[in-house]
Each structure stands twice: as C-alpha cells, then as structure tokens.
Design a protein around this motif. Structure first.
Motif, short mmCIF file in Angstrom:
data_model
loop_
_atom_site.label_atom_id
_atom_site.label_comp_id
_atom_site.label_asym_id
_atom_site.label_seq_id
_atom_site.Cartn_x
_atom_site.Cartn_y
_atom_site.Cartn_z
N ALA A 20 0.78 -1.10 0.01
CA ALA A 20 0.10 -0.13 0.02
C ALA A 20 0.96 1.38 0.14
CB ALA A 20 -0.89 0.08 1.25
N LYS A 21 1.91 1.26 0.94
CA LYS A 21 2.84 2.37 0.94
C LYS A 21 3.47 2.67 -0.54
CE LYS A 21 6.71 3.78 3.57
NZ LYS A 21 7.79 3.47 4.53
N ASP A 22 3.77 1.64 -1.20
CA ASP A 22 4.51 1.54 -2.68
C ASP A 22 3.70 2.08 -3.66
OD1 ASP A 22 7.07 0.82 -1.71
OD2 ASP A 22 6.53 -1.20 -2.29
N ASN A 23 2.30 1.64 -3.47
CA ASN A 23 1.29 2.36 -4.54
C ASN A 23 1.08 3.92 -4.05
OD1 ASN A 23 0.80 -0.25 -5.70
ND2 ASN A 23 -0.98 -0.80 -4.30
N HIS A 24 1.04 4.33 -2.68
CA HIS A 24 0.74 5.64 -2.36
C HIS A 24 1.83 6.54 -3.11
CE1 HIS A 24 -0.47 9.19 -0.37
NE2 HIS A 24 1.01 9.26 0.09
N PHE A 25 3.09 5.83 -3.11
CA PHE A 25 4.11 6.42 -3.58
C PHE A 25 4.12 6.62 -4.98
CE2 PHE A 25 8.65 6.14 -5.05
CZ PHE A 25 9.48 7.48 -4.61
N LEU A 26 3.78 5.57 -5.71
CA LEU A 26 3.77 5.54 -7.22
C LEU A 26 2.69 6.56 -7.41
CD1 LEU A 26 4.16 1.75 -8.02
CD2 LEU A 26 5.99 3.39 -8.42
N ASP A 27 1.37 6.65 -7.06
CA ASP A 27 0.23 7.73 -7.08
C ASP A 27 0.85 8.99 -6.91
OD1 ASP A 27 -1.49 5.37 -7.35
OD2 ASP A 27 -2.37 5.45 -5.71
N ARG A 28 1.52 9.13 -5.99
CA ARG A 28 2.35 10.47 -5.89
C ARG A 28 3.03 10.71 -6.86
NH1 ARG A 28 1.29 15.42 -4.30
NH2 ARG A 28 3.00 16.43 -3.32
N ILE A 29 3.95 9.99 -7.34
CA ILE A 29 5.09 10.32 -8.42
C ILE A 29 3.97 10.61 -9.81
CG2 ILE A 29 6.52 9.28 -9.97
CD1 ILE A 29 7.68 7.79 -7.63
N ASN A 30 2.98 9.91 -10.01
CA ASN A 30 2.26 10.03 -11.10
C ASN A 30 1.51 11.33 -11.30
OD1 ASN A 30 2.72 7.76 -12.54
ND2 ASN A 30 1.05 6.69 -11.42
N GLU A 31 1.09 11.67 -9.96
CA GLU A 31 0.26 12.84 -9.72
C GLU A 31 1.20 14.26 -10.11
OE1 GLU A 31 -1.14 15.52 -5.83
OE2 GLU A 31 -1.75 13.39 -5.99
N LEU A 32 2.66 14.06 -9.51
CA LEU A 32 3.47 15.07 -9.75
C LEU A 32 4.01 15.17 -11.18
CD1 LEU A 32 5.83 14.67 -6.64
CD2 LEU A 32 4.03 16.41 -7.10
N SER A 33 4.08 14.06 -11.80
CA SER A 33 4.50 13.83 -13.17
C SER A 33 3.49 14.62 -14.10
CB SER A 33 4.95 12.50 -13.74
OG SER A 33 3.65 11.73 -13.76
N GLU A 34 2.03 14.25 -13.90
CA GLU A 34 1.07 15.26 -14.71
C GLU A 34 1.17 16.56 -14.47
OE1 GLU A 34 -1.08 13.98 -16.68
OE2 GLU A 34 -0.18 12.07 -16.46
N LYS A 35 1.34 17.06 -13.08
CA LYS A 35 1.46 18.48 -12.80
C LYS A 35 2.57 18.90 -13.60
CE LYS A 35 -0.64 18.57 -8.26
NZ LYS A 35 -0.09 18.74 -6.75
N GLY A 36 3.72 18.34 -13.59
CA GLY A 36 4.83 18.65 -14.48
C GLY A 36 4.51 18.91 -16.09
N LYS A 37 3.85 17.82 -16.40
CA LYS A 37 3.37 18.12 -17.76
C LYS A 37 2.68 19.23 -18.20
CE LYS A 37 3.21 12.95 -18.34
NZ LYS A 37 2.22 12.06 -18.78
N ASP A 38 1.75 19.28 -17.40
CA ASP A 38 0.87 20.57 -17.51
C ASP A 38 1.65 21.92 -17.18
OD1 ASP A 38 -1.34 18.68 -17.51
OD2 ASP A 38 -2.06 19.17 -15.56
#
Length: 122
Positions: A20-38
């Motif tokens: 669960a911790k790894d999934n939360h970490f991966l979700d956070r990375i995806n969220e930050l990468s989307e913000k970065g793309k935007d």
C-alpha cells in the motif's frame, strides 16, 4: 499453532502495508508528473517578452525560468536552514558576536564596580 498463525498474520499485514505504501508512492509520483507535464505545456505555449517588448526565444525563456527557480530555491533553502538552526537551538555567528560584546561590557562594568569597592574600602 497459534504462534505460527500470529506470525503469518503479522507477516501478511506488514507485506500489505508495504504494498500500500508503494502504491501511494507511485500514485504521488504520477500526480507530480502530470502536474509537471501541465506546467511544461503551459510554459511552452505562453510567450514572454523582454523589456523592449520583443518576444523571447525558447532558450532565453528557459534561462529566465532557471534563474527564477534558482532564486526560489535559494530562498527556500535559507528558510529551511533558519528553521533548522532554531529547532536544534544552535546560535548563529551574529548572535555569538553580540553575546561576546555584551560579555565584554559586563566585564568592564564589574571591573569598575570592583574599583569603586576597593576605593571605598581604603
């Protein structure tokens, strides 16, 4: 048998926790990468102008943005260092100098008081 079951349950729960911790970490990375793309897309589409009103080239925009980010980073680092010093209660060099000056003044005052006491005694 009960000990083995408890150990298996503890192992299973710790494994689930780390997954669960790894999934939360991966979700956070995806969220930050989307913000970065935007932010990158917005940066690419916005046009910036210099002081003469001429549109800046892409490389010049990147250089300007880099300088801006560098200043922001320096400010944040300075704030964090100040917080850290306050947190661990380490005196800054200016504070140490001020305390040394105060100590010297107090030593001079004590010396004057001793001289007065000696004069009064004699």
């Amino acid at each position: 048998m009960k000990t083995k079951t408890i150990l298996e349950l503890i192992t299973l729960s710790s494994s689930l926790y780390f997954i669960a911790k790894d999934n939360h970490f991966l979700d956070r990375i995806n969220e930050l990468s989307e913000k970065g793309k935007d932010n990158m897309n917005k940066f690419m589409t916005d046009s910036q102008f210099d002081e003469n009103g001429n549109e800046l080239e892409f490389v010049n925009r990147i250089i300007a943005k880099t300088h801006e980010l560098k200043e922001e980073l320096n400010e944040k680092i300075e704030q964090q260092v100040i917080k850290f010093y306050k947190k661990i209660n380490v005196a800054h060099l200016d504070e140490i100098k001020a305390l040394n000056e105060k100590l010297e003044k107090l030593d001079a005052t004590v010396a004057l008081l001793e001289a007065r006491i000696n004069h009064l005694e004699s």
